[in-house]
Design a protein around this motif. Structure first.
Motif, mmCIF file in Angstrom:
data_model
loop_
_atom_site.group_PDB
_atom_site.id
_atom_site.type_symbol
_atom_site.label_atom_id
_atom_site.label_comp_id
_atom_site.label_asym_id
_atom_site.label_seq_id
_atom_site.Cartn_x
_atom_site.Cartn_y
_atom_site.Cartn_z
ATOM 1 N N ILE A 16 -2.893 57.419 30.306
ATOM 2 C CA ILE A 16 -1.706 56.667 30.731
ATOM 3 C C ILE A 16 -1.449 56.912 32.217
ATOM 4 O O ILE A 16 -1.185 55.971 32.977
ATOM 5 C CB ILE A 16 -0.479 57.045 29.878
ATOM 6 N N HIS A 17 -1.558 58.153 32.646
ATOM 7 C CA HIS A 17 -1.343 58.491 34.059
ATOM 8 C C HIS A 17 -2.397 57.804 34.936
ATOM 9 O O HIS A 17 -2.070 57.244 35.992
ATOM 10 C CB HIS A 17 -1.384 60.009 34.248
ATOM 11 N N ILE A 18 -3.659 57.827 34.508
ATOM 12 C CA ILE A 18 -4.729 57.179 35.269
ATOM 13 C C ILE A 18 -4.444 55.687 35.423
ATOM 14 O O ILE A 18 -4.533 55.135 36.524
ATOM 15 C CB ILE A 18 -6.102 57.397 34.577
ATOM 16 N N VAL A 19 -4.101 55.039 34.320
ATOM 17 C CA VAL A 19 -3.850 53.595 34.384
ATOM 18 C C VAL A 19 -2.648 53.300 35.265
ATOM 19 O O VAL A 19 -2.704 52.429 36.142
ATOM 20 C CB VAL A 19 -3.663 52.992 32.971
ATOM 21 N N ARG A 20 -1.553 54.015 35.055
ATOM 22 C CA ARG A 20 -0.341 53.747 35.833
ATOM 23 C C ARG A 20 -0.546 54.012 37.332
ATOM 24 O O ARG A 20 -0.036 53.272 38.161
ATOM 25 C CB ARG A 20 0.830 54.575 35.314
ATOM 26 N N GLN A 21 -1.291 55.053 37.673
ATOM 27 C CA GLN A 21 -1.469 55.397 39.080
ATOM 28 C C GLN A 21 -2.679 54.701 39.708
ATOM 29 O O GLN A 21 -2.545 54.027 40.720
ATOM 30 C CB GLN A 21 -1.589 56.918 39.238
ATOM 31 N N ASP A 22 -3.858 54.870 39.124
ATOM 32 C CA ASP A 22 -5.078 54.319 39.724
ATOM 33 C C ASP A 22 -5.135 52.801 39.581
ATOM 34 O O ASP A 22 -5.329 52.091 40.561
ATOM 35 C CB ASP A 22 -6.324 54.956 39.106
ATOM 36 N N CYS A 23 -4.964 52.314 38.356
ATOM 37 C CA CYS A 23 -4.996 50.858 38.159
ATOM 38 C C CYS A 23 -3.777 50.221 38.816
ATOM 39 O O CYS A 23 -3.853 49.129 39.376
ATOM 40 C CB CYS A 23 -5.050 50.511 36.670
ATOM 41 N N THR A 48 -16.303 41.946 43.084
ATOM 42 C CA THR A 48 -14.846 41.998 43.226
ATOM 43 C C THR A 48 -14.449 43.441 43.530
ATOM 44 O O THR A 48 -15.261 44.351 43.390
ATOM 45 C CB THR A 48 -14.128 41.541 41.934
ATOM 46 N N PRO A 49 -13.199 43.669 43.898
ATOM 47 C CA PRO A 49 -12.763 45.050 44.129
ATOM 48 C C PRO A 49 -12.625 45.882 42.844
ATOM 49 O O PRO A 49 -12.375 47.073 42.921
ATOM 50 C CB PRO A 49 -11.393 44.886 44.795
ATOM 51 N N MET A 50 -12.794 45.259 41.658
ATOM 52 C CA MET A 50 -12.625 45.993 40.393
ATOM 53 C C MET A 50 -13.803 46.938 40.167
ATOM 54 O O MET A 50 -14.918 46.502 39.885
ATOM 55 C CB MET A 50 -12.509 44.999 39.229
ATOM 56 N N PRO A 51 -13.552 48.271 40.282
ATOM 57 C CA PRO A 51 -14.646 49.242 40.110
ATOM 58 C C PRO A 51 -14.881 49.565 38.637
ATOM 59 O O PRO A 51 -13.999 49.370 37.801
ATOM 60 C CB PRO A 51 -14.115 50.483 40.832
ATOM 61 N N PRO A 52 -16.060 50.106 38.325
ATOM 62 C CA PRO A 52 -16.282 50.590 36.961
ATOM 63 C C PRO A 52 -15.576 51.931 36.768
ATOM 64 O O PRO A 52 -15.495 52.730 37.699
ATOM 65 C CB PRO A 52 -17.800 50.750 36.886
#
Length: 128
Positions: A46-53, A93-97
């Motif tokens: 959740i933290h990764i998605v909220r912050q990184d994404c 695109t800028p979307m990284p793996p």
């Protein structure tokens, strides 16, 4: 005896609506079962998605440089395609793996949560 045109149109419309409803229900049933990661890992995800994404998709995931990741926007997107995007990125695109950060099962969990309404960030769990 000839069928009145209005009756024929109504019958075709009802038939098409039933086919669409059945196809939609079948697509939902075909979605793979998503297992919940352990509580600490779920909190990390959740933290990764909220912050990184969120740095591209907006901290509320309502859009920014990247598109919105809200349930209404994702509703008509194929589940497997969204998982592939999270896991493998989008070339050109800028979307990284994120395959080096999450497993494919965790990518499925993330997409499932995004499609339901993503939980709020409670911060990283304390280090043990």
């Amino acid at each position: 005896m000839r069928i009145p045109p209005l009756f024929a149109h109504v019958a075709v419309f009802i038939g098409a609506a039933l086919v669409a409803a059945f196809a939609s229900a079948s697509a939902q049933e075909a979605r793979p079962a998503v297992t919940t990661p352990e509580t600490q890992r779920a909190r990390e995800l959740i933290h990764i998605v909220r912050q990184d994404c969120g740095s591209c998709h907006g901290l509320t995931l309502a859009g920014g440089l990247g598109p919105a990741l809200t349930p209404d926007v994702l509703a008509d997107k194929p589940f497997e395609g969204l998982v592939a995007t999270v896991f493998s990125g989008r070339p050109g695109t800028p979307m990284p793996p994120f395959r080096s950060i999450v497993s494919e099962a965790e990518a499925e969990w993330i997409v499932d949560q995004l499609m339901r309404g993503f939980p709020p960030d409670q911060g990283l769990p304390p280090v043990r």
